[in-house]
Write a protein that holds these residues in place. Structure first.
Motif: not given
Length: 68
Positions: A18-31, A38-42, A53-58
């Motif tokens: 997948v491609s995700i946006v980290l919390k600190q990248d929400q303004r810039s939109g950096t993927l 793990d899937i955190l949203t229920k 959560r990615l395998e890297t922990g991000e």
């Protein structure tokens, strides 16, 4: 290669690329690219993307799912 929406939980399983946006990248939109650990949203659907959560922990919200 097809890109699926990251707003539906059913499209995402551990091991999915997948491609995700980290919390600190929400303004810039950096993927950030990675593999889901793990899937955190229920809920089944989330308008801003399913949180994972990615395998890297991000942790971030899925914007694109890399499907073959």
């Amino acid at each position: 290669m097809t890109t699926l929406s990251g707003t539906e939980r059913k499209n995402i399983t551990p091991g999915t690329a997948v491609s995700i946006v980290l919390k600190q990248d929400q303004r810039s939109g950096t993927l950030t690219h990675g593999i889901v650990k793990d899937i955190l949203t229920k809920s089944a659907v989330h308008t801003h993307g399913i949180k994972v959560r990615l395998e890297t922990g991000e942790v971030g919200r899925v914007k694109h799912i890399e499907a073959d």
